[in-house]
Design a protein around this motif. Structure first.
Motif, mmCIF file in Angstrom:
data_model
loop_
_atom_site.group_PDB
_atom_site.id
_atom_site.type_symbol
_atom_site.label_atom_id
_atom_site.label_comp_id
_atom_site.label_asym_id
_atom_site.label_seq_id
_atom_site.Cartn_x
_atom_site.Cartn_y
_atom_site.Cartn_z
ATOM 1 N N ALA A 116 29.460 49.259 -9.846
ATOM 2 C CA ALA A 116 28.154 49.028 -10.453
ATOM 3 C C ALA A 116 27.036 49.848 -9.914
ATOM 4 O O ALA A 116 25.770 49.767 -10.285
ATOM 5 N N GLY A 117 27.425 50.606 -8.721
ATOM 6 C CA GLY A 117 26.467 51.701 -8.074
ATOM 7 C C GLY A 117 25.594 51.127 -7.153
ATOM 8 O O GLY A 117 24.665 51.375 -6.834
ATOM 9 N N ARG A 118 26.199 49.832 -6.639
ATOM 10 C CA ARG A 118 25.306 49.066 -5.502
ATOM 11 C C ARG A 118 25.538 49.861 -4.167
ATOM 12 O O ARG A 118 26.297 49.080 -3.382
ATOM 13 N N ASN A 119 25.263 50.971 -3.984
ATOM 14 C CA ASN A 119 25.817 51.647 -2.893
ATOM 15 C C ASN A 119 24.608 52.394 -1.957
ATOM 16 O O ASN A 119 24.782 53.135 -1.164
ATOM 17 N N GLN A 120 23.275 51.897 -2.148
ATOM 18 C CA GLN A 120 22.398 52.502 -1.163
ATOM 19 C C GLN A 120 21.947 51.220 -0.587
ATOM 20 O O GLN A 120 22.419 50.066 -0.613
ATOM 21 N N TYR A 121 21.043 51.536 0.428
ATOM 22 C CA TYR A 121 20.703 50.473 1.505
ATOM 23 C C TYR A 121 20.494 49.475 0.794
ATOM 24 O O TYR A 121 19.745 49.214 -0.240
ATOM 25 N N ALA A 122 20.906 47.959 1.429
ATOM 26 C CA ALA A 122 20.275 46.935 1.050
ATOM 27 C C ALA A 122 18.983 46.405 1.494
ATOM 28 O O ALA A 122 18.449 47.332 2.280
ATOM 29 N N ARG A 123 18.377 45.735 1.121
ATOM 30 C CA ARG A 123 16.981 44.919 1.558
ATOM 31 C C ARG A 123 17.202 44.687 3.138
ATOM 32 O O ARG A 123 18.471 44.230 3.413
ATOM 33 N N MET A 124 16.236 45.026 4.017
ATOM 34 C CA MET A 124 16.361 44.863 5.522
ATOM 35 C C MET A 124 16.759 43.335 5.716
ATOM 36 O O MET A 124 17.612 43.262 6.679
ATOM 37 N N LEU A 125 16.265 42.608 4.978
ATOM 38 C CA LEU A 125 16.446 41.050 5.433
ATOM 39 C C LEU A 125 17.799 40.515 4.886
ATOM 40 O O LEU A 125 18.036 39.438 5.076
ATOM 41 N N GLY A 126 18.490 41.260 3.802
ATOM 42 C CA GLY A 126 19.664 40.920 3.257
ATOM 43 C C GLY A 126 19.415 41.156 1.737
ATOM 44 O O GLY A 126 18.319 40.967 1.183
ATOM 45 N N ASP A 127 20.533 41.230 0.765
ATOM 46 C CA ASP A 127 20.551 41.187 -0.481
ATOM 47 C C ASP A 127 20.090 39.918 -1.052
ATOM 48 O O ASP A 127 20.415 38.986 -0.556
ATOM 49 N N PRO A 128 19.178 39.674 -1.953
ATOM 50 C CA PRO A 128 18.519 38.467 -2.376
ATOM 51 C C PRO A 128 19.431 37.425 -2.793
ATOM 52 O O PRO A 128 19.451 36.383 -2.603
ATOM 53 N N ALA A 129 20.708 37.902 -3.422
ATOM 54 C CA ALA A 129 21.832 37.225 -3.797
ATOM 55 C C ALA A 129 22.465 36.509 -2.693
ATOM 56 O O ALA A 129 22.748 35.321 -2.813
ATOM 57 N N LEU A 130 22.363 37.248 -1.443
ATOM 58 C CA LEU A 130 23.320 36.703 -0.288
ATOM 59 C C LEU A 130 22.492 35.797 0.462
ATOM 60 O O LEU A 130 22.790 34.745 0.800
ATOM 61 N N ASN A 131 20.997 36.062 0.392
ATOM 62 C CA ASN A 131 20.031 35.141 1.323
ATOM 63 C C ASN A 131 20.327 33.797 0.576
ATOM 64 O O ASN A 131 19.972 32.920 1.026
ATOM 65 N N GLN A 132 20.158 33.789 -0.978
ATOM 66 C CA GLN A 132 20.167 32.979 -1.718
ATOM 67 C C GLN A 132 21.487 31.716 -1.382
ATOM 68 O O GLN A 132 21.473 30.634 -1.281
ATOM 69 N N ALA A 133 22.542 32.568 -1.384
ATOM 70 C CA ALA A 133 23.857 31.915 -1.407
ATOM 71 C C ALA A 133 23.919 31.271 0.219
ATOM 72 O O ALA A 133 24.340 30.139 0.191
ATOM 73 N N ILE A 134 23.419 32.039 1.105
ATOM 74 C CA ILE A 134 23.539 31.450 2.411
ATOM 75 C C ILE A 134 22.678 30.097 2.497
ATOM 76 O O ILE A 134 22.962 29.067 2.932
ATOM 77 N N ALA A 135 21.297 30.132 1.965
ATOM 78 C CA ALA A 135 20.505 29.070 1.945
ATOM 79 C C ALA A 135 21.070 27.930 1.118
ATOM 80 O O ALA A 135 20.932 26.723 1.492
ATOM 81 N N ALA A 136 21.825 28.066 -0.028
ATOM 82 C CA ALA A 136 22.210 27.228 -0.702
ATOM 83 C C ALA A 136 23.292 26.465 0.145
ATOM 84 O O ALA A 136 23.869 25.187 -0.122
ATOM 85 N N GLN A 194 27.825 42.574 0.900
ATOM 86 C CA GLN A 194 26.936 41.472 0.864
ATOM 87 C C GLN A 194 27.202 40.725 -0.629
ATOM 88 O O GLN A 194 26.982 39.676 -0.803
ATOM 89 N N LEU A 195 27.297 41.815 -1.691
ATOM 90 C CA LEU A 195 27.595 40.852 -3.012
ATOM 91 C C LEU A 195 28.992 40.128 -2.844
ATOM 92 O O LEU A 195 29.027 39.180 -3.655
ATOM 93 N N GLY A 196 29.817 40.676 -2.501
ATOM 94 C CA GLY A 196 31.010 39.848 -2.512
ATOM 95 C C GLY A 196 31.074 38.509 -1.409
ATOM 96 O O GLY A 196 31.518 37.587 -2.017
ATOM 97 N N ALA A 197 30.070 38.822 -0.590
ATOM 98 C CA ALA A 197 30.128 37.878 0.373
ATOM 99 C C ALA A 197 29.252 36.631 -0.353
ATOM 100 O O ALA A 197 29.545 35.625 -0.101
ATOM 101 N N ALA A 198 28.072 37.000 -1.143
ATOM 102 C CA ALA A 198 27.538 36.005 -2.103
ATOM 103 C C ALA A 198 28.372 35.205 -2.846
ATOM 104 O O ALA A 198 28.484 34.047 -2.935
ATOM 105 N N ALA A 199 29.199 36.060 -3.509
ATOM 106 C CA ALA A 199 30.300 35.345 -4.426
ATOM 107 C C ALA A 199 31.025 34.398 -4.054
ATOM 108 O O ALA A 199 31.321 33.238 -4.217
ATOM 109 N N ILE A 200 31.569 34.595 -2.733
ATOM 110 C CA ILE A 200 32.735 33.578 -2.314
ATOM 111 C C ILE A 200 32.066 32.718 -1.609
ATOM 112 O O ILE A 200 32.398 31.545 -1.302
#
Ligand code: GLN
Length: 393
Positions: free
Chosen positions: A57-77, A278-284
């Motif tokens: 899907a072309g998610r191949n550039q730098y992520a946000r410094m603090l983490g992709d929003p989807a992963l930060n949310q998955a970790i917090a949840a 990071q997006l794979g991590a958010a999913a799992i």
């Protein structure tokens, strides 16, 4: 392996890590590698598919410094599910390149040169090196085997004495590498009360938090104890829980003010972590509870299999309540020390293990032990045990 003569003074004492050395030696001798802790089987399809989809899907550039929003949310949840604490995914979660990056990010961001940092020994080797990178001074509390063989413990008075010297931080690794110790609520309460009394920050490494085997010894996060959420940086990662150690996805959870310090370092260490992973991590992290349950059942069985075999060979096994490591006392087998034993094992028995004396300030404390990793396929462990049988002869 000695360090190059060009290596900086900060790093010169540490040479090449024991994991690199033992894996190299294992490969050279065709040994079954029970030294470096990594699974010899693959991680879950769901994570892989999600990462591949992100790449496509072309998610191949730098992520946000603090983490992709989807992963930060998955970790917090996930943190909320396991601890009941509600945290702000953007202000309190920082995604790092494995817990191995989170450790120096926390130390460099929070500790000043000359300040003391308490480490329990045996310690995971990178703590000691990162304390040195921060120009700080390590002080040690020793985990000693209990006389009844039930595990490792520290002397509360030794901890009290060290905490009275007003260190800046204490590092707590639970479940613990290499002993498999899971710190009890009583032990954590003592650590917490001393942190509060002396104004000490806690950095906890909880990468084995999901890998616990005894219902009466659950994993407890230090940050959940009264008064500790505001002074604890909780580090964790994807690798151990989901058999994806090569993805190098880790994170730090801390109050906003401490999070800013972790990020002050993270932004210059790696800036950001690999985007599609990071997006794979958010999913799992969101959908992988079933995977973890079956992994834990497999690991419990493999732990019991390997520890029974090591005991049968005359080693004293300290049954781990967590992690994927077994510490075994080899003294009855007649080797000079852990290095001689692990070298013989690797070169002649063709099974590699880690000599844990490198995890001690005073290596003497580790000479009786060898660390065996059981995060391997059943067939791998069966082959290792078959080869270990040669120790009898
Ligand atoms: N954490 C793993 C271990 O203890 C591997 C660490 C590494 O290879 N740097 O074996």
């Amino acid at each position: 392996m000695p360090a190059s003569s060009f290596v900086s003074q900060r790093l010169a004492p540490f040479g090449t890590t024991i994991f690199t050395e033992m894996t190299r030696l294992a490969t050279e001798h065709g040994a079954v590698n029970l030294a470096q802790g990594f699974p010899d089987f693959d991680g879950p399809e769901l994570a892989k598919e999600a990462a591949i989809a992100a790449i496509r899907a072309g998610r191949n550039q730098y992520a946000r410094m603090l983490g992709d929003p989807a992963l930060n949310q998955a970790i917090a949840a996930r943190w909320q599910r396991t601890t009941g604490q509600v945290i702000d995914p953007d202000a309190q979660v920082t995604v790092t390149s494995g817990c191995t990056e989170a450790i120096p990010a926390a130390m460099l961001g929070l500790i000043n040169p000359g300040e003391r940092v308490v480490l329990f020994e045996p310690y995971y080797d990178s703590y000691r090196a990162c304390v040195s990178l921060a120009g700080a001074v390590p002080v040690f509390v020793t985990l000693r085997p209990r006389g009844d063989g039930s595990g490792f413990e520290f002397d509360p008075d030794e901890l009290r004495r060290v905490m009275q010297t007003r260190p800046r931080a204490i590092v707590v690794n639970t479940p613990h590498n290499p002993t498999g110790k899971v710190y009890s609520r009583e032990e954590l309460s003592l650590i917490a009360s001393l942190c509060i009394e002396h104004g000490v920050l806690a950095i906890t490494d909880e990468v084995y938090s999901e890998l616990v085997y005894e219902p009466d010894q659950p994993h407890i996060s230090l940050a959940t104890l009264p008064g500790m959420a505001e002074r604890t940086i909780t580090l964790n990662s994807l690798g151990k829980s989901f058999s994806l150690t090569g993805w190098k996805i880790g994170w730090a959870i801390a109050p906003a003010e401490l999070t800013r310090c972790v990020r002050a370092a993270h932004q210059f260490l790696t800036f950001a972590t690999c985007t599609p992973m990071q997006l794979g991590a958010a999913a799992i992290l969101t959908e992988g509870d079933g995977y973890v349950r079956s992994l834990v059942a497999d690991y419990r069985r493999r732990r019991d299999f390997l520890s029974a075999a090591l005991s049968g060979l005359g080693m004293r096994v300290y049954q781990p309540a967590g992690s994927y490591f077994i510490m075994a006392d080899h003294s009855a087998l007649g080797f000079a020390d852990d290095v001689a034993f692990c070298r013989h094992l690797t070169e002649h028995i063709k099974v590699a293990a880690i000599p844990p004396s490198v995890f001690y300030d005073n290596p003497e404390h580790g000479r009786r032990f060898a660390r065996f990793a059981f995060c391997k396929k059943d067939q791998t462990l069966e082959e290792a045990v078959r080869r270990l049988g040669a120790l009898r002869r």
